[in-house]
Design a protein around this motif. Sequence first.
Motif, PDB file in Angstrom:
ATOM      1  N   ALA A   8      31.310  43.848  42.531  1.00  0.00           N
ATOM      2  CA  ALA A   8      32.309  43.626  43.570  1.00  0.00           C
ATOM      3  C   ALA A   8      32.921  42.231  43.511  1.00  0.00           C
ATOM      4  O   ALA A   8      33.919  41.955  44.165  1.00  0.00           O
ATOM      5  CB  ALA A   8      31.674  43.854  44.940  1.00  0.00           C
ATOM      6  N   THR A  71      39.543  49.728  38.552  1.00  0.00           N
ATOM      7  CA  THR A  71      40.644  49.890  39.494  1.00  0.00           C
ATOM      8  C   THR A  71      40.415  48.999  40.709  1.00  0.00           C
ATOM      9  O   THR A  71      39.381  49.109  41.372  1.00  0.00           O
ATOM     10  CB  THR A  71      40.735  51.356  39.964  1.00  0.00           C
ATOM     11  OG1 THR A  71      40.710  52.192  38.817  1.00  0.00           O
ATOM     12  CG2 THR A  71      41.992  51.598  40.774  1.00  0.00           C
ATOM     13  N   ASN A  73      42.382  46.729  44.153  1.00  0.00           N
ATOM     14  CA  ASN A  73      43.563  46.730  45.013  1.00  0.00           C
ATOM     15  C   ASN A  73      43.730  45.391  45.728  1.00  0.00           C
ATOM     16  O   ASN A  73      42.934  44.471  45.539  1.00  0.00           O
ATOM     17  CB  ASN A  73      43.501  47.908  46.006  1.00  0.00           C
ATOM     18  CG  ASN A  73      42.279  47.819  46.917  1.00  0.00           C
ATOM     19  OD1 ASN A  73      41.589  46.806  46.947  1.00  0.00           O
ATOM     20  ND2 ASN A  73      42.023  48.880  47.652  1.00  0.00           N
TER      21      ASN A  73
ATOM     22  N   ASP B  63      30.982  43.735  50.422  1.00  0.00           N
ATOM     23  CA  ASP B  63      31.084  44.178  49.029  1.00  0.00           C
ATOM     24  C   ASP B  63      30.928  45.696  48.969  1.00  0.00           C
ATOM     25  O   ASP B  63      30.103  46.264  49.695  1.00  0.00           O
ATOM     26  CB  ASP B  63      29.972  43.549  48.170  1.00  0.00           C
ATOM     27  CG  ASP B  63      30.266  42.103  47.798  1.00  0.00           C
ATOM     28  OD1 ASP B  63      31.383  41.635  48.068  1.00  0.00           O
ATOM     29  OD2 ASP B  63      29.371  41.444  47.234  1.00  0.00           O
ATOM     30  N   TYR B  64      31.705  46.310  48.113  1.00  0.00           N
ATOM     31  CA  TYR B  64      31.570  47.766  47.973  1.00  0.00           C
ATOM     32  C   TYR B  64      31.861  48.214  46.545  1.00  0.00           C
ATOM     33  O   TYR B  64      32.528  47.508  45.784  1.00  0.00           O
ATOM     34  CB  TYR B  64      32.527  48.501  48.935  1.00  0.00           C
ATOM     35  CG  TYR B  64      33.985  48.303  48.594  1.00  0.00           C
ATOM     36  CD1 TYR B  64      34.617  49.121  47.668  1.00  0.00           C
ATOM     37  CD2 TYR B  64      34.730  47.268  49.167  1.00  0.00           C
ATOM     38  CE1 TYR B  64      35.950  48.928  47.328  1.00  0.00           C
ATOM     39  CE2 TYR B  64      36.056  47.067  48.833  1.00  0.00           C
ATOM     40  CZ  TYR B  64      36.667  47.898  47.917  1.00  0.00           C
ATOM     41  OH  TYR B  64      37.966  47.701  47.564  1.00  0.00           O
ATOM     42  N   VAL B  65      31.324  49.358  46.187  1.00  0.00           N
ATOM     43  CA  VAL B  65      31.720  50.059  44.965  1.00  0.00           C
ATOM     44  C   VAL B  65      32.005  51.510  45.324  1.00  0.00           C
ATOM     45  O   VAL B  65      31.470  52.032  46.300  1.00  0.00           O
ATOM     46  CB  VAL B  65      30.643  49.997  43.854  1.00  0.00           C
ATOM     47  CG1 VAL B  65      30.499  48.591  43.298  1.00  0.00           C
ATOM     48  CG2 VAL B  65      29.299  50.522  44.346  1.00  0.00           C
ATOM     49  N   ARG B  67      31.673  55.353  44.206  1.00  0.00           N
ATOM     50  CA  ARG B  67      30.869  56.180  43.299  1.00  0.00           C
ATOM     51  C   ARG B  67      31.030  57.649  43.671  1.00  0.00           C
ATOM     52  O   ARG B  67      31.724  57.983  44.639  1.00  0.00           O
ATOM     53  CB  ARG B  67      29.381  55.777  43.389  1.00  0.00           C
ATOM     54  CG  ARG B  67      29.093  54.384  42.873  1.00  0.00           C
ATOM     55  CD  ARG B  67      29.144  54.290  41.334  1.00  0.00           C
ATOM     56  NE  ARG B  67      29.683  53.027  40.849  1.00  0.00           N
ATOM     57  CZ  ARG B  67      29.029  51.876  40.731  1.00  0.00           C
ATOM     58  NH1 ARG B  67      27.766  51.803  41.035  1.00  0.00           N
ATOM     59  NH2 ARG B  67      29.629  50.795  40.285  1.00  0.00           N
ATOM     60  N   THR B 100      40.691  52.892  47.894  1.00  0.00           N
ATOM     61  CA  THR B 100      41.366  53.298  46.661  1.00  0.00           C
ATOM     62  C   THR B 100      40.950  52.458  45.453  1.00  0.00           C
ATOM     63  O   THR B 100      41.431  52.692  44.345  1.00  0.00           O
ATOM     64  CB  THR B 100      42.896  53.202  46.809  1.00  0.00           C
ATOM     65  OG1 THR B 100      43.218  51.875  47.246  1.00  0.00           O
ATOM     66  CG2 THR B 100      43.421  54.221  47.811  1.00  0.00           C
ATOM     67  N   ALA B 101      40.062  51.479  45.654  1.00  0.00           N
ATOM     68  CA  ALA B 101      39.626  50.642  44.535  1.00  0.00           C
ATOM     69  C   ALA B 101      38.211  51.021  44.126  1.00  0.00           C
ATOM     70  O   ALA B 101      37.437  51.531  44.924  1.00  0.00           O
ATOM     71  CB  ALA B 101      39.689  49.169  44.929  1.00  0.00           C
ATOM     72  N   GLU B 102      37.885  50.744  42.859  1.00  0.00           N
ATOM     73  CA  GLU B 102      36.544  51.075  42.376  1.00  0.00           C
ATOM     74  C   GLU B 102      35.509  50.057  42.831  1.00  0.00           C
ATOM     75  O   GLU B 102      34.312  50.334  42.796  1.00  0.00           O
ATOM     76  CB  GLU B 102      36.531  51.123  40.850  1.00  0.00           C
ATOM     77  CG  GLU B 102      37.138  52.383  40.269  1.00  0.00           C
ATOM     78  CD  GLU B 102      37.177  52.320  38.759  1.00  0.00           C
ATOM     79  OE1 GLU B 102      36.137  52.460  38.122  1.00  0.00           O
ATOM     80  OE2 GLU B 102      38.278  52.106  38.210  1.00  0.00           O
ATOM     81  N   ALA B 103      35.965  48.856  43.202  1.00  0.00           N
ATOM     82  CA  ALA B 103      35.047  47.817  43.654  1.00  0.00           C
ATOM     83  C   ALA B 103      35.839  46.743  44.369  1.00  0.00           C
ATOM     84  O   ALA B 103      37.038  46.590  44.137  1.00  0.00           O
ATOM     85  CB  ALA B 103      34.298  47.209  42.475  1.00  0.00           C
ATOM     86  N   GLY B 104      35.173  45.988  45.222  1.00  0.00           N
ATOM     87  CA  GLY B 104      35.847  44.899  45.902  1.00  0.00           C
ATOM     88  C   GLY B 104      35.048  44.440  47.106  1.00  0.00           C
ATOM     89  O   GLY B 104      33.858  44.735  47.227  1.00  0.00           O
TER      90      GLY B 104
END
Lengths: 192, 461
Positions: A8, A71, A73, B63-65, B67, B100-104
């Motif tokens: 992350a 991906t 954003n 924080d997230y992913v 899956r 909509t994101a794979e991680a962030g």
Amino acid sequence: MTVNYATAAIDKTSVMRGLVSIQRVPLGSEVYNRLLETLYDEAAALDERRFDDWVAYLEQDLVYTAPLRLTRNGPNKDRDVVRTMKHFDENYASILMRTGRLSKSAWAEDPPSRTRRFVTNVRIAQCDTAGEYEVVSYLYVERSRFDNPDNESITAERRDVWRRVDGAYKLAVREIIVDQSTLGMSNFAIFL
Amino acid sequence: MLHKAGLTLSDGTTLDDLINRDMNEVSLRVMNDKELYELEMERVFAGTWLLLGHESEIPKAGDYVMRDMAEDNVIVSRARDGEVHVMLNVCPHRGMKVCTAEAGNAAAHRCIYHGWAFRSDGSFIGAPIEKEQMHGNRHSKDELGLKKARVHLYGGLIFATWSKDLSFEDYLGDAKFYLDQLFCRTDNGLEMLGPPQRFVLPCNWKIPGEQSGSDGFHTLTLHRSLMEGGIMGGTAESIYDTAPGMYGVDISVPQGHTLRCLEAAQTFKMFADISFEGKTTEERLNLLTPPGVTKDMIPQLFKNLSEAQVNQLATIPPQVGGMFPNILIAFIFAPRMDGGASGALSLHTYVPKGPDKVEFINFIFAEKDAPEDVKRDMLQNAIWSTGTSGTIEQDDADTWPQIMRNSRGHMSKTMTLKYQALHGHERPEGWVGGGDLYPGFTKDDTQWAWWSAYYDLMAEA
């Protein structure tokens, strides 16, 4: 140096793509033409499975990697090249291990795939070190496996450093930035 | 034998027709059947614990992913309270993906469609234009959060389930004694070295799934290049005479988890010619440290594991195996081309994406306390042998889709997969851990245990 491996986390280096040097080598110049010819010859060597010929293009200090794409954003939307994790993480010795394997029992390529590598959008610039050139190209590979009528394909940007050695060009660095975060190709038993 | 009658397909085929427990045969049809697949989604994938990632991926609040639990897309996130939450990535409003994101990192997830917003623990914040109460008046805000799965962290690995009652302890069973030796052996545990490699293969999830039930035998033939490269000891010419890496103790538990334990002394012979005879546990660990563990970290093994567990790790460590339904464990020793003993720690999940598609996810680890140069080596070792370009698993990825193509034929699908080379249970003298044990040459017992676990879940009505 401590690396932040967290998926992350925002990686400052993860935005880097394309041509970095501003000392552009113009289209149609002698250096451009010779390097373009080398890229075409290299693609042919791989398509024709002439791995010894291909290895002859590689420098012994080769760094050959393929980072992951992810991906993202919002403020991180362009930071999508993840260099902590890779599909390829190779040096000269590991490439020799891979090509050596392909000459023996590597069922992933026996019977072999029929591949067609299309190299386009070639942009070249001079590096700070004399005789070294930054070469960015687009790569499109079609791969036909067995008698399956549906090809697998992959698209990528390649960020290379080619070095002039004894009148020829040799590959010192290649970073393959694939476009898919989840690959549609079953494996990378082929080189990109 | 007890015949449960809990599953009959619309053409009258029963589970017992597909999985012949008297003959230890499985119909190839199971690899290509839409009806069966739908039942698997409910009875296997919504009924048991699934591996989604590792907490080192999401260290900070927010924080997230993203899956997948089979075909259900989920957000795995760390909330403000530090807890890890897993929730369906489906907006309760109109079904859009909330993330909509794979991680962030996000304090809140706001759906881009109509703006419903959710905290990182999944609870509903509200819809835009609060005074108009755009979430309606039939449900209270408490009822409009994202649908949550139950979460359990084991050695930092994030597991989740839709099951209301299956405890993680019951899911793990007697496999815990062995898996602790891999996942819970050091003070700060494992660290994932970046997001997982992901690729999609055109085959049913059970083709790699049944192989993850500790199929050791295929290594000799499909992975012949390991022997040719000298990586497993011996030479290509002597593969079938010496059968390197084939002798050890295989383990299964009724839950379908399996492991292959290989003698450390045999593994060590691949690196150096020193005998393990008469050496203490500590001396053995120093000669052949578990993959990814440095000599400095050996005292941590004694601290975190029981004496019996450390002793096994030093003598006959678990190296490869699987956790039911779709996890492959490869915690392997690997010589490096630049010399020295090293290893690779990787886990895969085989996530179903339809009856004829599976996503191969490759999670690569190192021990968190290991120095950066060791982590770098571990990453490289794992990339060289496993996943996308791994020289071992390239061959698996090319084989499975061909089995899949065969499962389509009218006659071909009546063929059966055979698990009839069976050793039977035998407890080696002095063995401490539980489970069903199969010492000697690696046979079909563990893979049959995988199918038995599958049968048990699918037969539940």
